[in-house]
Design a protein around this motif. Structure first.
Motif, PDB file in Angstrom:
ATOM      1  N   UNK A   1       0.822  -1.211   0.000  1.00  0.00           N
ATOM      2  CA  UNK A   1       0.000   0.000   0.000  1.00  0.00           C
ATOM      3  C   UNK A   1       0.859   1.265   0.000  1.00  0.00           C
ATOM      4  N   UNK A   2       1.983   1.228   0.699  1.00  0.00           N
ATOM      5  CA  UNK A   2       2.845   2.421   0.753  1.00  0.00           C
ATOM      6  C   UNK A   2       3.549   2.684  -0.570  1.00  0.00           C
ATOM      7  N   UNK A   3       3.575   1.679  -1.449  1.00  0.00           N
ATOM      8  CA  UNK A   3       4.247   1.832  -2.740  1.00  0.00           C
ATOM      9  C   UNK A   3       3.282   2.227  -3.853  1.00  0.00           C
ATOM     10  N   UNK A   4       1.992   2.279  -3.549  1.00  0.00           N
ATOM     11  CA  UNK A   4       1.001   2.703  -4.548  1.00  0.00           C
ATOM     12  C   UNK A   4       1.020   4.226  -4.598  1.00  0.00           C
ATOM     13  N   UNK A   5       1.826   4.763  -5.506  1.00  0.00           N
ATOM     14  CA  UNK A   5       1.994   6.212  -5.638  1.00  0.00           C
ATOM     15  C   UNK A   5       1.846   6.614  -7.092  1.00  0.00           C
TER      16      UNK A   5
ATOM     17  N   UNK B   1     -10.291  -4.487  -3.449  1.00  0.00           N
ATOM     18  CA  UNK B   1     -11.398  -5.298  -3.962  1.00  0.00           C
ATOM     19  C   UNK B   1     -12.477  -4.417  -4.584  1.00  0.00           C
ATOM     20  N   UNK B   2     -13.008  -4.856  -5.702  1.00  0.00           N
ATOM     21  CA  UNK B   2     -14.079  -4.130  -6.401  1.00  0.00           C
ATOM     22  C   UNK B   2     -13.661  -2.710  -6.760  1.00  0.00           C
ATOM     23  N   UNK B   3     -12.358  -2.524  -7.038  1.00  0.00           N
ATOM     24  CA  UNK B   3     -11.854  -1.203  -7.437  1.00  0.00           C
ATOM     25  C   UNK B   3     -12.136  -0.143  -6.371  1.00  0.00           C
ATOM     26  N   UNK B   4     -12.249  -0.570  -5.109  1.00  0.00           N
ATOM     27  CA  UNK B   4     -12.465   0.363  -4.005  1.00  0.00           C
ATOM     28  C   UNK B   4     -13.910   0.654  -3.703  1.00  0.00           C
ATOM     29  N   UNK B   5     -14.841   0.191  -4.556  1.00  0.00           N
ATOM     30  CA  UNK B   5     -16.274   0.441  -4.339  1.00  0.00           C
ATOM     31  C   UNK B   5     -16.553   1.909  -4.016  1.00  0.00           C
ATOM     32  N   UNK B   6     -16.052   2.786  -4.875  1.00  0.00           N
ATOM     33  CA  UNK B   6     -16.317   4.220  -4.702  1.00  0.00           C
ATOM     34  C   UNK B   6     -15.726   4.807  -3.431  1.00  0.00           C
ATOM     35  N   UNK B   7     -14.685   4.174  -2.898  1.00  0.00           N
ATOM     36  CA  UNK B   7     -14.036   4.685  -1.698  1.00  0.00           C
ATOM     37  C   UNK B   7     -14.449   3.990  -0.425  1.00  0.00           C
ATOM     38  N   UNK B   8     -15.464   3.152  -0.480  1.00  0.00           N
ATOM     39  CA  UNK B   8     -15.915   2.448   0.736  1.00  0.00           C
ATOM     40  C   UNK B   8     -15.026   1.256   1.082  1.00  0.00           C
ATOM     41  N   UNK B   9     -14.204   0.834   0.109  1.00  0.00           N
ATOM     42  CA  UNK B   9     -13.321  -0.309   0.328  1.00  0.00           C
ATOM     43  C   UNK B   9     -11.875   0.069   0.011  1.00  0.00           C
ATOM     44  N   UNK B  10     -11.526   1.332   0.294  1.00  0.00           N
ATOM     45  CA  UNK B  10     -10.189   1.837   0.007  1.00  0.00           C
ATOM     46  C   UNK B  10     -10.227   2.976  -0.987  1.00  0.00           C
ATOM     47  N   UNK B  11      -9.346   3.953  -0.822  1.00  0.00           N
ATOM     48  CA  UNK B  11      -9.378   5.153  -1.651  1.00  0.00           C
ATOM     49  C   UNK B  11      -8.210   5.257  -2.630  1.00  0.00           C
ATOM     50  N   UNK B  12      -7.385   4.223  -2.725  1.00  0.00           N
ATOM     51  CA  UNK B  12      -6.225   4.329  -3.623  1.00  0.00           C
ATOM     52  C   UNK B  12      -6.642   4.577  -5.077  1.00  0.00           C
TER      53      UNK B  12
END
Length: 357
Positions: A191-195, A227-238
């Motif tokens: 996660x820290x490398x997703x820039x 998962x699920x491309x973040x689900x609009x930010x509900x499952x991650x905001x990357x």
């Protein structure tokens, strides 16, 4: 060596000079190279020169049940001046003794042998004596026992070649290439490398490398992280905060990159022929899909180096070493890519991350 062989200038139609190695002496590499060099449809693609121990080359032919004609050369510098229709050249080097090799087992002597041969080939590439390198499978554990000071061979290559820019492995299967913004790191660190810069660098590198491989307008897409491309930010905001801005930046730079697409469906688009390349966020996100789609066909391309370096994506297959059962398909694909990209590099049109020293 004559001065004419040293000063030979290749014409635009002349095949590239490609150095081949036998890989880990305890694995299937020597057998694979014997099968490779026995095929005229492959040896005609470049001026090929095999670099390795004479006894190991003989052993590879014995295991494969083949006798392959090669012609000895005294140095890599003389290969370019050889006729295009000459048999593959063979540069004999002494790196390991038969008594030091236990077939099917990783040993320090075998790892040191691999490093010595690869360094010899890279030095020749930097001197413009060869245009690309295609190496048979190696074993990282053996190489670390034998003196490798890096996590993997790619970082060794980068240091030896003086690379300061971004580099990463590409895995390819037919017309599909994949890059990743993180590789041999623990999953919890990804996660820290997703820039934005890493995504832009990885996508740019694979875009330009595909161009060097003959794809004029590569179709590149970026995978989501959550998962699920973040689900609009509900499952991650990357996807919202990092990946989408990176895609917009790539478009601004003139590369029509798509995404982010959900990681669990993006390879369906590739399977259906919609994409030439996928940028993934971590090692297994792309590796599992590629290996499932065609384990015996895949190729690893060392991206971001000043010279093309390729290898079959599978390993040393210690479990079948010495049995004459090795499948040469992935090695043949690796050679094809090395020859195509080697011509581009030789002719000065390379779009890799750094110029040769």
């Amino acid at each position: 060596m004559t001065s004419s062989s040293m000063d030979h200038t290749p014409g635009p139609s002349e095949p590239p000079v490609v150095a081949l190695t036998l890989g880990d002496p305890a694995g299937i590499g020597p057998e694979l190279i014997a099968r490779l060099l026995a095929r005229p449809d492959l040896t005609c693609l470049g001026k090929l020169v095999l670099v390795g121990d004479a006894w190991l080359w003989a052993e590879g032919q014995r295991v494969a049940g083949l006798q392959v004609r090669t012609e000895p050369v005294a140095s890599l510098a003389e290969v370019r001046a050889r006729p295009a229709d000459a048999p593959p050249a063979f540069l004999a080097v002494d790196t390991v003794q038969p008594a030091q090799v236990r077939v099917g087992q990783a040993d320090a002597a075998g790892g040191a042998s691999v490093l010595k041969v690869l360094d010899r080939c890279m030095d020749a590439a930097l001197a413009r004596q060869v245009d690309a390198i295609c190496f048979a499978p190696l074993n990282k554990h053996a190489m670390k026992q034998g003196g490798l000071r890096h996590d993997d061979e790619l970082h060794h290559f980068a240091q030896h070649l003086g690379v300061t820019g971004y580099f990463c492995e590409f895995n390819t299967l037919g017309g599909l290439w994949t890059a990743r913004i993180s590789s041999h790191v623990p999953l919890r660190e990804v996660a820290s490398l997703v820039t934005v810069p890493r995504i832009v660098d990885a996508a740019t590198l694979i875009y330009r490398s595909l161009q060097a491989n003959g794809v004029a307008r590569p179709r590149v897409a970026v995978a989501g992280f959550n998962p699920h491309n973040g689900d609009g930010g509900t499952c991650g905001r990357e996807e919202i905060d990092v990946i989408e801005p990176a895609v917009r930046e790539l478009e601004r730079l003139g590369m029509p990159v798509q995404g982010p697409y959900p990681a669990d469906t993006i390879f369906l688009r590739a399977r259906d022929g919609e994409l030439d390349a996928i940028v993934t966020m971590y090692h297994d996100q792309g590796q599992i899909a590629i290996k499932l789609m065609g384990f015996s066909q895949g190729v690893t391309v060392q991206g971001g180096l000043p010279i093309p370096i390729t290898t079959p994506a599978h390993g040393t297959a210690y479990d079948i070493a010495g049995q004459g059962r090795a499948n040469v398909d992935a090695t043949a694909n690796a050679l094809r890519i090395a020859c195509r990209m080697g011509r581009t590099y030789r002719d000065g049109r390379s779009l890799f991350g750094q110029a040769a020293h």
